[in-house]
Design a protein around this motif. Sequence first.
Motif, PDB file in Angstrom:
ATOM      1  N   MET A   1      46.554  62.851  39.666  1.00 12.16           N
ATOM      2  CA  MET A   1      45.452  62.325  40.481  1.00 12.16           C
ATOM      3  C   MET A   1      45.319  60.800  40.337  1.00 12.16           C
ATOM      4  N   ARG A   2      45.493  60.304  39.106  1.00 13.26           N
ATOM      5  CA  ARG A   2      45.393  58.858  38.885  1.00 13.26           C
ATOM      6  C   ARG A   2      46.475  58.114  39.667  1.00 13.26           C
ATOM      7  N   GLN A   3      47.672  58.686  39.650  1.00  9.26           N
ATOM      8  CA  GLN A   3      48.782  58.064  40.372  1.00  9.26           C
ATOM      9  C   GLN A   3      48.488  58.032  41.874  1.00  9.26           C
ATOM     10  N   LEU A   4      47.940  59.128  42.388  1.00 12.98           N
ATOM     11  CA  LEU A   4      47.587  59.169  43.801  1.00 12.98           C
ATOM     12  C   LEU A   4      46.498  58.154  44.136  1.00 12.98           C
ATOM     13  N   MET A   5      45.478  58.048  43.262  1.00 16.82           N
ATOM     14  CA  MET A   5      44.399  57.094  43.507  1.00 16.82           C
ATOM     15  C   MET A   5      44.911  55.656  43.491  1.00 16.82           C
ATOM     16  N   ARG A   6      45.773  55.354  42.535  1.00  7.27           N
ATOM     17  CA  ARG A   6      46.352  54.002  42.477  1.00  7.27           C
ATOM     18  C   ARG A   6      47.137  53.710  43.748  1.00  7.27           C
ATOM     19  N   PHE A   7      47.861  54.709  44.223  1.00  9.47           N
ATOM     20  CA  PHE A   7      48.637  54.541  45.447  1.00  9.47           C
ATOM     21  C   PHE A   7      47.716  54.287  46.640  1.00  9.47           C
ATOM     22  N   GLU A   8      46.622  55.060  46.733  1.00 14.44           N
ATOM     23  CA  GLU A   8      45.688  54.907  47.848  1.00 14.44           C
ATOM     24  C   GLU A   8      44.946  53.572  47.779  1.00 14.44           C
ATOM     25  N   LEU A   9      44.567  53.159  46.573  1.00 13.85           N
ATOM     26  CA  LEU A   9      43.896  51.866  46.419  1.00 13.85           C
ATOM     27  C   LEU A   9      44.828  50.713  46.804  1.00 13.85           C
ATOM     28  N   LYS A  10      46.084  50.861  46.427  1.00 16.97           N
ATOM     29  CA  LYS A  10      47.067  49.833  46.782  1.00 16.97           C
ATOM     30  C   LYS A  10      47.219  49.748  48.294  1.00 16.97           C
ATOM     31  N   LYS A  11      47.225  50.903  48.966  1.00 10.42           N
ATOM     32  CA  LYS A  11      47.346  50.902  50.426  1.00 10.42           C
ATOM     33  C   LYS A  11      46.138  50.218  51.081  1.00 10.42           C
ATOM     34  N   ILE A  12      44.957  50.426  50.491  1.00 12.31           N
ATOM     35  CA  ILE A  12      43.750  49.820  51.054  1.00 12.31           C
ATOM     36  C   ILE A  12      43.784  48.302  50.903  1.00 12.31           C
ATOM     37  N   PHE A  13      44.050  47.832  49.685  1.00  7.83           N
ATOM     38  CA  PHE A  13      43.931  46.398  49.408  1.00  7.83           C
ATOM     39  C   PHE A  13      45.180  45.602  49.774  1.00  7.83           C
ATOM     40  N   MET A  14      46.278  46.268  50.032  1.00  4.58           N
ATOM     41  CA  MET A  14      47.484  45.535  50.417  1.00  4.58           C
ATOM     42  C   MET A  14      47.543  45.279  51.916  1.00  4.58           C
ATOM     43  N   LYS A  15      46.622  45.859  52.660  1.00  7.21           N
ATOM     44  CA  LYS A  15      46.572  45.563  54.092  1.00  7.21           C
ATOM     45  C   LYS A  15      46.167  44.098  54.272  1.00  7.21           C
ATOM     46  N   ARG A  16      46.910  43.392  55.067  1.00  4.21           N
ATOM     47  CA  ARG A  16      46.656  41.959  55.246  1.00  4.21           C
ATOM     48  C   ARG A  16      45.271  41.697  55.812  1.00  4.21           C
ATOM     49  N   ILE A  17      44.850  42.527  56.757  1.00  7.52           N
ATOM     50  CA  ILE A  17      43.559  42.309  57.388  1.00  7.52           C
ATOM     51  C   ILE A  17      42.413  42.492  56.397  1.00  7.52           C
ATOM     52  N   VAL A  18      42.584  43.427  55.462  1.00  7.88           N
ATOM     53  CA  VAL A  18      41.560  43.645  54.442  1.00  7.88           C
ATOM     54  C   VAL A  18      41.500  42.448  53.491  1.00  7.88           C
ATOM     55  N   ARG A  19      42.665  41.983  53.038  1.00  7.41           N
ATOM     56  CA  ARG A  19      42.681  40.831  52.124  1.00  7.41           C
ATOM     57  C   ARG A  19      42.099  39.595  52.787  1.00  7.41           C
ATOM     58  N   MET A  20      42.414  39.390  54.057  1.00  8.69           N
ATOM     59  CA  MET A  20      41.877  38.233  54.772  1.00  8.69           C
ATOM     60  C   MET A  20      40.361  38.354  54.944  1.00  8.69           C
ATOM     61  N   ALA A  21      39.897  39.556  55.229  1.00  9.82           N
ATOM     62  CA  ALA A  21      38.459  39.776  55.410  1.00  9.82           C
ATOM     63  C   ALA A  21      37.700  39.526  54.112  1.00  9.82           C
ATOM     64  N   VAL A  22      38.231  40.022  53.000  1.00  7.32           N
ATOM     65  CA  VAL A  22      37.567  39.843  51.706  1.00  7.32           C
ATOM     66  C   VAL A  22      37.569  38.366  51.302  1.00  7.32           C
ATOM     67  N   LEU A  23      38.711  37.713  51.443  1.00 10.07           N
ATOM     68  CA  LEU A  23      38.797  36.298  51.092  1.00 10.07           C
ATOM     69  C   LEU A  23      37.884  35.460  51.984  1.00 10.07           C
ATOM     70  N   GLY A  24      37.891  35.745  53.284  1.00 18.20           N
ATOM     71  CA  GLY A  24      37.032  35.015  54.206  1.00 18.20           C
ATOM     72  C   GLY A  24      35.566  35.196  53.879  1.00 18.20           C
ATOM     73  N   LEU A  25      35.185  36.423  53.532  1.00 18.26           N
ATOM     74  CA  LEU A  25      33.792  36.692  53.193  1.00 18.26           C
ATOM     75  C   LEU A  25      33.398  35.996  51.899  1.00 18.26           C
ATOM     76  N   LEU A  26      34.306  35.948  50.945  1.00 20.81           N
ATOM     77  CA  LEU A  26      34.030  35.257  49.683  1.00 20.81           C
ATOM     78  C   LEU A  26      33.798  33.764  49.919  1.00 20.81           C
ATOM     79  N   ILE A  27      34.651  33.161  50.736  1.00 17.49           N
ATOM     80  CA  ILE A  27      34.485  31.739  51.067  1.00 17.49           C
ATOM     81  C   ILE A  27      33.174  31.517  51.801  1.00 17.49           C
ATOM     82  N   LEU A  28      32.864  32.399  52.758  1.00 16.65           N
ATOM     83  CA  LEU A  28      31.622  32.285  53.511  1.00 16.65           C
ATOM     84  C   LEU A  28      30.413  32.422  52.593  1.00 16.65           C
ATOM     85  N   ASN A  29      30.495  33.323  51.641  1.00 15.90           N
ATOM     86  CA  ASN A  29      29.420  33.535  50.675  1.00 15.90           C
ATOM     87  C   ASN A  29      29.130  32.246  49.900  1.00 15.90           C
ATOM     88  N   ILE A  30      30.177  31.636  49.384  1.00 20.65           N
ATOM     89  CA  ILE A  30      30.020  30.401  48.611  1.00 20.65           C
ATOM     90  C   ILE A  30      29.453  29.279  49.484  1.00 20.65           C
TER      91      ILE A  30
END
Length: 359
Positions: A1-30
């Motif tokens: 189960m841990r291996q599957l969760m790590r795989f799913e989390l990697k799929k979520i955060f490795m999406k370029r659009i997600v990383r750009m959205a998080v980084l953009g929001l962090l910059i906007l926050n500051i």
Amino acid sequence: MRQLMRFELKKIFMKRIVRMAVLGLLILNILFVFSDYYSMYAFDGKSREGSGGAAVEIDQEISERYQGLLTDEKVGQMLEEFRPKVDTGGLNAAYLYQNAFQSSVFARFSDVDGNWNGRSVSDVFGNEAVKIGYVNGWLHISRNMIRIFMILAFVIILMGAPVFSGEYSGADNILLTSRYGKTKCSTAKGMAALAAAFFLTAVFSAVNLLLGWILYGGEGLSCSILFAPVDFVENYIPFNLTCGELMVYQVLLMFACGAGVTGITLFLSSVCKNQVTALAASAAAFILPILLPVTETNPLYRVVLLMPVYYVQFISIMSAEPVKNGLIFAVWSVSVGAGLMAVGFIFSKHFFAKHPVGI
């Protein structure tokens, strides 16, 4: 189960659009935080005025003179010290702004000309013991968090929408379900989406609280929001909360929002056949309650108020009247958010299991 969760989390955060959205929001926050900080203004009523850090220093120096429990004597002293020295041009003195303390006291205890309006502390606040201090900075942080958390809710939707809908025709789904079975795969997907939502909520909460501490110090966290400057909607909260307690409620409600939004998104992701439909449906489900023409006098308002979009705009929940058993709406909201998470998690697993693999 841990291996599957790590795989799913990697799929979520490795999406370029997600990383750009998080980084953009962090910059906007500051940018939001420092924009508030540098736009602050204060005049001590005598000769010293400034903006940005200088304004914070002036407000904090005034706070040192008056901090502690609010009394009628302190009200009289503040009204005298900050009485308008020039003609207001017909403007109600309650809406003049020289500094945070002047704004707070004039909004409650002055007439249109800046003279005492005859009201005592007990007339305004009842039997509440109101501890006053520099709350202006922390209330700016709170207001900024509302804007950031609203955008963060859509980022959470962006992360969760493809969790199931993006897998119905994917090779990964065929391989993983063949090896682990649909039950384990769906569980891992749901848990990964929830973990990602809670992680980002924790990160953005920590960023805002840390910046607040660095810029404004910790003194205001123990002071009441009831004596807030006139331009803050926190004035509508009928409870004698400290800024620290306010932050706890706000962050707790955002975690409840993350849970509820993730539950709704997982459910819609499992029943929609493609990612775009799941994303659009989830965003619409989140924002729809605030667009409904339901007034505060309508009995349905209390039901609509328990939807996740209102958790972000937590003032509406915190200013609602307590229910008859003494619990405020914030407690109910957390329960509803947890319920939406549980229902969405369970039903998404059910619909994912029923969907033919690779179709």
